[in-house]
Design a protein around this motif. Structure first.
Motif, short mmCIF file in Angstrom:
data_model
loop_
_atom_site.label_atom_id
_atom_site.label_comp_id
_atom_site.label_asym_id
_atom_site.label_seq_id
_atom_site.Cartn_x
_atom_site.Cartn_y
_atom_site.Cartn_z
N SER A 85 3.18 -9.27 15.35
CA SER A 85 2.59 -8.32 16.14
C SER A 85 2.31 -8.63 17.55
O SER A 85 1.39 -9.28 17.91
CB SER A 85 1.25 -8.11 15.58
OG SER A 85 0.32 -8.99 15.94
N PRO B 15 0.22 -7.91 20.42
CA PRO B 15 -0.99 -7.14 20.54
C PRO B 15 -0.83 -5.93 21.43
O PRO B 15 0.15 -5.84 22.15
CB PRO B 15 -1.97 -8.14 21.15
CG PRO B 15 -1.13 -9.24 21.66
CD PRO B 15 0.16 -9.20 20.97
N THR B 16 -1.77 -5.05 21.40
CA THR B 16 -1.66 -3.85 22.20
C THR B 16 -1.78 -4.15 23.69
O THR B 16 -1.34 -3.38 24.52
CB THR B 16 -2.74 -2.83 21.80
OG1 THR B 16 -4.01 -3.48 21.92
CG2 THR B 16 -2.55 -2.41 20.37
N LYS B 17 -2.42 -5.28 24.02
CA LYS B 17 -2.54 -5.68 25.42
C LYS B 17 -1.69 -6.92 25.65
O LYS B 17 -1.59 -7.76 24.77
CB LYS B 17 -3.99 -6.01 25.76
CG LYS B 17 -4.96 -4.87 25.53
CD LYS B 17 -6.36 -5.35 25.82
CE LYS B 17 -7.38 -4.25 25.52
NZ LYS B 17 -8.76 -4.72 25.73
N SER C 119 -5.60 -4.43 16.61
CA SER C 119 -5.74 -4.29 18.06
C SER C 119 -6.42 -5.49 18.71
O SER C 119 -6.51 -5.56 19.93
CB SER C 119 -6.54 -3.02 18.38
OG SER C 119 -7.85 -3.10 17.86
N GLU C 120 -6.90 -6.41 17.89
CA GLU C 120 -7.57 -7.60 18.43
C GLU C 120 -6.54 -8.58 18.97
O GLU C 120 -5.66 -9.02 18.23
CB GLU C 120 -8.42 -8.27 17.36
CG GLU C 120 -9.66 -7.51 16.96
CD GLU C 120 -10.74 -7.59 18.03
OE1 GLU C 120 -10.65 -8.47 18.91
OE2 GLU C 120 -11.66 -6.75 17.98
#
Length: 252
Positions: free
Chosen positions: A9, A11-13, A231-232
């Motif tokens: 994954s 991350p989203t950021k 999302s972490e």
């Protein structure tokens, strides 16, 4: 639940400099179902327990009543085999309206003694992974449960020499990880927790500011279930412990 891609994954950021692994100095490892088998023996014992009480309810009903008793008793007995056995005795009394026989109580106690003496089965990749990381990081065993039983399992596993410290705690919270990683390492921000329980190993470690690495086990106690915090930015999921070294090298 849909699985994230191995080694995870993105991350989203995007990663920032402060998320670099180059500052990681300390790794905490859970014990039960991360280093060795544990839940398997609870499930087998629960099946035997349901069979003992077959005249008083279907197996799923008996198991549900047992889980309710375990929830009630965590604050009194804590985690571990002894609390599990006491909860089985309490459940047996409840579902039989107090008519449970002494022989059934005796069989429940016997299953507890068997659990407390069962040989340790180390999970795949554990020893090789610990050997590969030894010396490169401070390594801490962080486990919850009965002190006597956890010490027994660690001794029988033959893994004790890999750890710079061992912490057997009553529960795992953000404060627990902050205290342990500050005592034995350079604080939570420079530490990682690795384990099979999202609720106990990953989420509170992330809350404390550490990395949290989830290593799923095929069996997880109902009271340890939680959603993956995808999302972490400090959360990672790996297929098995043998992937940990690769994960560390990718994130340096």
């Amino acid at each position: 639940m849909d699985h994230l891609p191995e080694l995870v994954s993105a991350p989203t950021k995007p990663f920032q400099n402060e998320l670099s692994m180059s500052s990681l100095t300390t790794i905490g490892f859970d014990a039960d179902d991360t280093l060795w088998q544990n839940e398997t023996f609870y499930r087998l014992t629960e099946q035997r327990f349901a069979a003992l009480l077959a005249n008083h309810g279907e197996p799923d009903i008996i198991s549900g009543r047992l889980l309710e008793a375990e929830k009630r008793n965590l604050g009194h007995y804590g985690f571990g085999i002894k609390g599990f056995i006491l909860s089985m005795i309490e459940t047996a009394i409840e579902v039989t309206d107090g008519r449970v026989s002494a022989s059934v109580i005796g069989e429940i106690l016997a299953t507890g003694r068997e659990m407390l003496s069962h040989p340790i089965e180390t999970l795949p990749h554990v020893r090789a992974t610990l050997e590969g990381l030894a010396g490169a990081y401070r390594m801490i065993l962080i486990t919850k449960g009965d002190l006597f039983d956890q010490e027994r399992k660690l001794a029988q596993s033959g893994l004790g020499d890999f750890f710079d410290a061992v912490e057997i705690v009553s529960d795992k919270t953000a404060a627990t990880y902050e205290r342990i990683f500050s005592r034995h390492g350079d604080g939570p921000a420079r530490s990682m927790m690795v384990g099979n329980s999202l609720k106990s190993d990953v989420l509170p470690a992330l809350q404390a500011g550490s990395w949290g690495v989830y290593v799923p086990h095929s069996l997880t106690w109902a009271l340890e279930h939680a959603e993956e915090p995808v999302s972490e930015p400090r959360f990672r999921r790996i297929e098995h412990l043998g992937r940990l070294g690769d994960l560390l090298s990718r994130l340096e």
